[in-house]
Design a protein around this motif. Structure first.
Motif, short mmCIF file in Angstrom:
data_model
loop_
_atom_site.label_atom_id
_atom_site.label_comp_id
_atom_site.label_asym_id
_atom_site.label_seq_id
_atom_site.Cartn_x
_atom_site.Cartn_y
_atom_site.Cartn_z
N LYS A 5 0.85 -1.18 0.00
CA LYS A 5 0.00 0.00 0.00
C LYS A 5 0.89 1.24 0.00
O LYS A 5 2.00 1.23 0.54
CB LYS A 5 -0.89 0.02 1.24
N SER A 7 0.46 3.75 1.75
CA SER A 7 0.61 4.18 3.15
C SER A 7 1.72 3.41 3.86
O SER A 7 2.17 3.83 4.94
CB SER A 7 -0.70 4.00 3.90
N GLN A 47 -6.70 1.68 -2.21
CA GLN A 47 -7.24 2.22 -0.95
C GLN A 47 -7.54 3.71 -1.03
O GLN A 47 -8.03 4.30 -0.07
CB GLN A 47 -6.24 1.97 0.19
N GLU A 49 -5.27 6.08 -1.42
CA GLU A 49 -4.11 6.88 -1.03
C GLU A 49 -3.40 7.41 -2.28
O GLU A 49 -3.38 6.75 -3.32
CB GLU A 49 -3.13 6.04 -0.21
N ASN A 91 0.90 14.34 0.94
CA ASN A 91 1.70 13.20 1.35
C ASN A 91 3.13 13.70 1.58
O ASN A 91 3.69 14.38 0.72
CB ASN A 91 1.69 12.11 0.28
#
Length: 370
Positions: A5, A7, A47, A49, A91
């Motif tokens: 992911k 993240s 997801q 992100e 981010n």
């Protein structure tokens, strides 16, 4: 292959494997020299992100043909670093492609990913980001005003640059001015005047210039009446009559060449001091030593561009804000004086003709008298 992911990414290590959709792509260009700096992207995983990815100039030819916007890819062997400036998404890390980065297109799973990705900023958020180069900002709003495209030339960039200033009404009810630069100046046409238009403008920097305002960047993307819930909510909340965009006027003092700037609204000191109303405030007679920057100008022959404010025009205050100075060019000065003398001569001739017509007796009245 197991994909990480977004993240889960960290700045430690380089053996990452991710599956992402390329939401947006753009060329990052030096605004002064028009030199290409990098190829940049916003990537999104399943997801939702997002992360900013950069391909430096020396690797663009290697990867550009392999990557398309809106497609899905597996990327591996890239570098993850801290993102400190001009973040197009919130981010704190970003991706750098290297010589060893692997690219593989993934077919048949596009429905998992959203079509668009925005991080709409509120007015409070824009206030926090003002004059900071860390984070870019996305906004949505109803177009309320648009000015014609302007051409400007500055000392830093002698090549003509094109800008268009617009104003939007944000969802919270605040209005904000936006400056669209370069190719973005021509994105909107006058067809939008007179009809409700919802704009989404991404990746802009927040500035303070006569209040809070926004400026486009290389990463900016403009969407008109995009079919998303936020667009319909804005239209439902605001009546058409109150939010129809209007055409504004431009400041001619910024148009044309530097030589033309020197002669725009040229006034003498006597004319400046008479451009005021009554109620002149009393002067206290105090004086101070001239600042160093003023002392450096003493003895020099210069052209000053003044900005007159309410204190000058209403109260007669003789303190003027200097916006710019020019070094006179004798050849241009003579040309200016010749043109001015010619205009005054033509005005005198027109006045003479009008006076003669006023003094001539009417033929019809003369015949009646006879």
């Amino acid at each position: 292959m197991a994909y990480k992911k977004l993240s889960d990414l960290t700045t430690r290590g380089q053996n990452w494997n991710i599956q992402v959709k390329v939401i947006r792509m753009w060329d990052s260009v030096n605004p002064t020299t028009d030199e290409l700096i990098s190829l940049d992207m916003i990537l999104m995983d399943e997801q939702g992100e997002t992360i900013h990815a950069t391909i430096w100039k020396n690797l663009i030819d290697t990867f550009r043909s392999k990557i398309n916007e809106k497609s899905i890819y597996a990327f591996s062997n890239f570098k993850v670093v801290e993102s400190t400036k001009y973040r197009p998404v919130s981010n704190e890390i970003k991706i750098f492609f290297t010589y060893n980065t692997k690219v593989k297109e993934i077919k048949g799973s596009s429905e998992v990913f959203p079509e668009y990705c925005f991080e709409f900023a509120t007015m409070d958020t824009l206030e926090e980001r003002a004059e900071k180069d860390t984070q870019c900002s996305d906004v949505i709003g109803l177009l309320t005003q648009m000015k014609p495209v302007e051409t400007r030339i500055t000392k830093r960039n002698p090549q003509p640059s094109y800008i268009r200033e617009i104003e939007i009404l944000m969802p919270e009810g605040d209005k904000i001015k936006i400056t669209l630069l370069g190719k973005f100046a021509y994105f909107l046409t006058e067809d939008v005047i007179g009809s409700q238009t919802v704009l989404i403008i991404t990746s802009m920097m927040v500035q303070r210039f006569s209040g809070l305002c926004l400026k486009s960047t290389s990463a900016t993307r403009i969407y008109i009446d995009l079919d998303i819930p936020e667009t319909q909510e804005l239209l439902d909340r605001n009546s058409a009559e109150e939010t129809l965009p209007k055409m504004g006027s431009i400041d001619r003092s910024n148009q044309g060449t530097l030589e033309e700037h020197m002669f725009y609204r040229r006034r003498t000191l006597e004319e400046l001091t008479t451009m005021r109303h009554g109620n002149q405030s009393d002067q206290d007679g105090k004086s101070e030593e001239a600042p160093k920057i003023i002392q450096q100008l003493c003895g020099k022959r210069l052209i000053f561009r003044f900005k007159l404010n309410d204190n000058n025009l209403t109260f007669g205050t003789q303190n003027y804000a200097v916006k710019r100075t020019f070094v006179p060019d004798d050849r241009l000065e003579m040309l200016y004086l010749d043109n001015k003398a010619e205009e005054e001569l033509m005005d005198d001739e027109v006045d003479t003709v009008l006076m003669k017509k006023q003094n001539m007796p009417d033929r019809k009245s003369q015949n009646n008298n006879v």
